[in-house]
Every structure is written in C-alpha cells, then in structure tokens.
Design a protein around this motif. Structure first.
Motif, mmCIF file in Angstrom:
data_model
loop_
_atom_site.group_PDB
_atom_site.id
_atom_site.type_symbol
_atom_site.label_atom_id
_atom_site.label_comp_id
_atom_site.label_asym_id
_atom_site.label_seq_id
_atom_site.Cartn_x
_atom_site.Cartn_y
_atom_site.Cartn_z
ATOM 1 N N GLN A 202 39.669 45.504 40.019
ATOM 2 C CA GLN A 202 39.078 45.025 41.272
ATOM 3 C C GLN A 202 37.862 45.838 41.699
ATOM 4 O O GLN A 202 37.014 45.327 42.442
ATOM 5 C CB GLN A 202 40.121 45.090 42.395
ATOM 6 N N GLY B 288 41.831 42.930 47.855
ATOM 7 C CA GLY B 288 41.327 41.574 47.760
ATOM 8 C C GLY B 288 41.587 40.770 49.016
ATOM 9 O O GLY B 288 42.209 41.224 49.972
ATOM 10 N N THR B 289 41.101 39.544 49.004
ATOM 11 C CA THR B 289 41.254 38.599 50.102
ATOM 12 C C THR B 289 42.297 37.561 49.729
ATOM 13 O O THR B 289 42.329 37.087 48.583
ATOM 14 C CB THR B 289 39.910 37.902 50.386
ATOM 15 N N ARG C 45 34.155 44.650 42.743
ATOM 16 C CA ARG C 45 34.092 43.189 42.670
ATOM 17 C C ARG C 45 34.697 42.563 43.914
ATOM 18 O O ARG C 45 35.591 43.126 44.544
ATOM 19 C CB ARG C 45 34.878 42.667 41.455
ATOM 20 N N LYS C 46 34.249 41.361 44.238
ATOM 21 C CA LYS C 46 34.933 40.528 45.233
ATOM 22 C C LYS C 46 36.135 39.903 44.550
ATOM 23 O O LYS C 46 36.009 39.326 43.468
ATOM 24 C CB LYS C 46 33.987 39.452 45.757
ATOM 25 N N TRP C 47 37.304 40.012 45.160
ATOM 26 C CA TRP C 47 38.544 39.545 44.519
ATOM 27 C C TRP C 47 39.287 38.641 45.501
ATOM 28 O O TRP C 47 39.587 39.055 46.617
ATOM 29 C CB TRP C 47 39.407 40.738 44.135
ATOM 30 N N ILE C 48 39.593 37.425 45.079
ATOM 31 C CA ILE C 48 40.246 36.446 45.957
ATOM 32 C C ILE C 48 41.552 35.991 45.329
ATOM 33 O O ILE C 48 41.571 35.528 44.187
ATOM 34 C CB ILE C 48 39.332 35.230 46.205
ATOM 35 N N GLU D 203 31.068 39.232 39.023
ATOM 36 C CA GLU D 203 30.994 39.896 40.328
ATOM 37 C C GLU D 203 32.115 39.437 41.259
ATOM 38 O O GLU D 203 32.470 40.150 42.202
ATOM 39 C CB GLU D 203 29.640 39.617 40.970
ATOM 40 N N THR D 204 32.643 38.234 40.995
ATOM 41 C CA THR D 204 33.740 37.684 41.793
ATOM 42 C C THR D 204 34.842 37.220 40.861
ATOM 43 O O THR D 204 34.578 36.580 39.846
ATOM 44 C CB THR D 204 33.269 36.491 42.652
#
Length: 220
Positions: free
Chosen positions: A102, A123-124, A105-108, A72-73
């Motif tokens: 992406q 993303g972040t 999903r949370k993408w960092i 999920e991430t």
C-alpha cells in the motif's frame, strides 16, 4: 508485459495474465475476489486442511503486477478476505506485506458479500466507486452501464488440439465487465452457466487469463 488490450466505456483497458485489470490512463490496477485467508477459514469450519500458502501466493502475484505496472491506485473489488475471522487471523507478516504494498499508493477496498467491511488495514473502504465513465462494485446490477464487477469468479473453456482447457476469464459486453477471481485456491463459474448467460448480451466476449491472455466469443 503480455496484456490483452480492449476498449470498454470509451476507455482503453488491459487484461493482465494474472486476472488483474489495468487502466493505464489512470495508472489503476483493479483486482477482484482475493479471498485472503481462505485456507484458514476452510480448516476452521471443518473443511479440508489446505496448505496455508494461499494468501502468500496471492500477495506475491499482486506484488509482481505492481512492479510491472507501477500502479498509483489499487482497487480491490470485493471479497478481499474470505470472512471476518480470516481477516483478523492474518499473520503479522502478511499484514505487514499488505502495508508495504500500500505504501505510496491510493488503495480502495470495495465491500463484498464475504467482506468484513472496514478493517484495521490502510486504505479507503467503499460500497462502490465511480471514476470517469465507469462504476466499480462487487456484484453486477441489472441496469448497469460502464460497470466493472467481480463476485462470480467466471471461467471459460476452449477446445485446443482435441482437449478442453478451462481458465479464469474476464467477461465483456457493451455495458459490463466481470473480472475473474484473483486469489489462489478460488473456484470458478463457467461462462455457460445460466446466471452469467443472463447477465451478458449475445455478443459478449471472454478474455482467458494465462501467460498469453486471449479474447474469444464468450462460450455459452
């Protein structure tokens, strides 16, 4: 899915064959040092002309890990791109592939020493990220606790049936975890190198990547 499970900072984690770190409690997949666009950067700077398939191969590997884990991430632990121009020169097909990975999903993106900083992808973008008892950053710091980092592209060597085998490896002790490079065409630094020997304590372990990840005492 073959995975080498281990405990770090009170959490149950898994080292995947590809060099990705899996945190099942958080449904988080952490990868480091993708160096997307490396072949383009090398050719641009007058180096050897490598087949321009490294980004495609790396993204294929990532897609497989996402399919297996249903993460999920996704946390990219720095040096995701080989330099600013390599990021800008990504073909549209590869930018669309990243966008597809992406989706949902949370993408960092963590800043690395090669990275261009915030880029025109979703993303972040952060310098470091703290989650529970762990801190994720690109380069290890001296007084770290519960730190997950990359940067050094560690690899470890073992002797099997009279010959030496070297593989990318996770390095692990009570305070820190250093991930191997995830990208295709990336080199590595032996665990016996003084830089890594100084960072890791005497009881450090190495987890060799490959079809069957294996934990061994860190070679020095």
């Amino acid at each position: 899915m073959n995975v080498c499970e281990f405990s770090f900072a009170g959490q149950r984690l898994g080292a995947l064959p590809s060099g990705a770190l899996w945190w099942p409690e958080r449904q988080l997949l952490c990868i480091s040092d993708l160096h997307l666009g490396k072949s383009e950067r090398m050719a641009r700077r007058g180096g050897p002309a490598l087949p321009p398939y490294d980004t495609r191969e790396t993204l294929n590997r990532l897609a497989s890990d996402l399919e297996r884990t249903n993460a999920e991430t996704v946390l990219c632990l720095g040096d995701s791109f080989d330099d600013l121009e390599a990021a800008q020169a990504l073909p549209t097909t590869e930018k669309l592939r990243i966008a597809a990975l992406q989706a949902g999903r949370k993408w960092i993106w963590i800043e690395g020493n090669h990275d261009p900083g915030p880029i025109e992808l979703g993303g972040t973008h952060l310098f470091e990220w703290r989650c529970g008892p762990m801190v994720f950053r690109h380069i290890a710091e001296d007084q770290a606790q519960g730190e997950v980092s990359g940067h050094y592209h560690p690899k470890a060597q073992i002797r099997v049936k009279g010959r030496h085998i070297s593989r990318p490896a996770f390095l692990l002790d009570k305070k820190r975890l250093i991930q191997p490079a995830y990208g295709a065409f990336t080199g590595g630094l032996r665990s016996s190198d003084q830089v890594l020997a100084d960072l890791m304590d005497q009881n450090a372990m190495a987890i060799l990547t490959g079809p069957h990840p294996q934990m061994i005492p860190m070679p020095r």
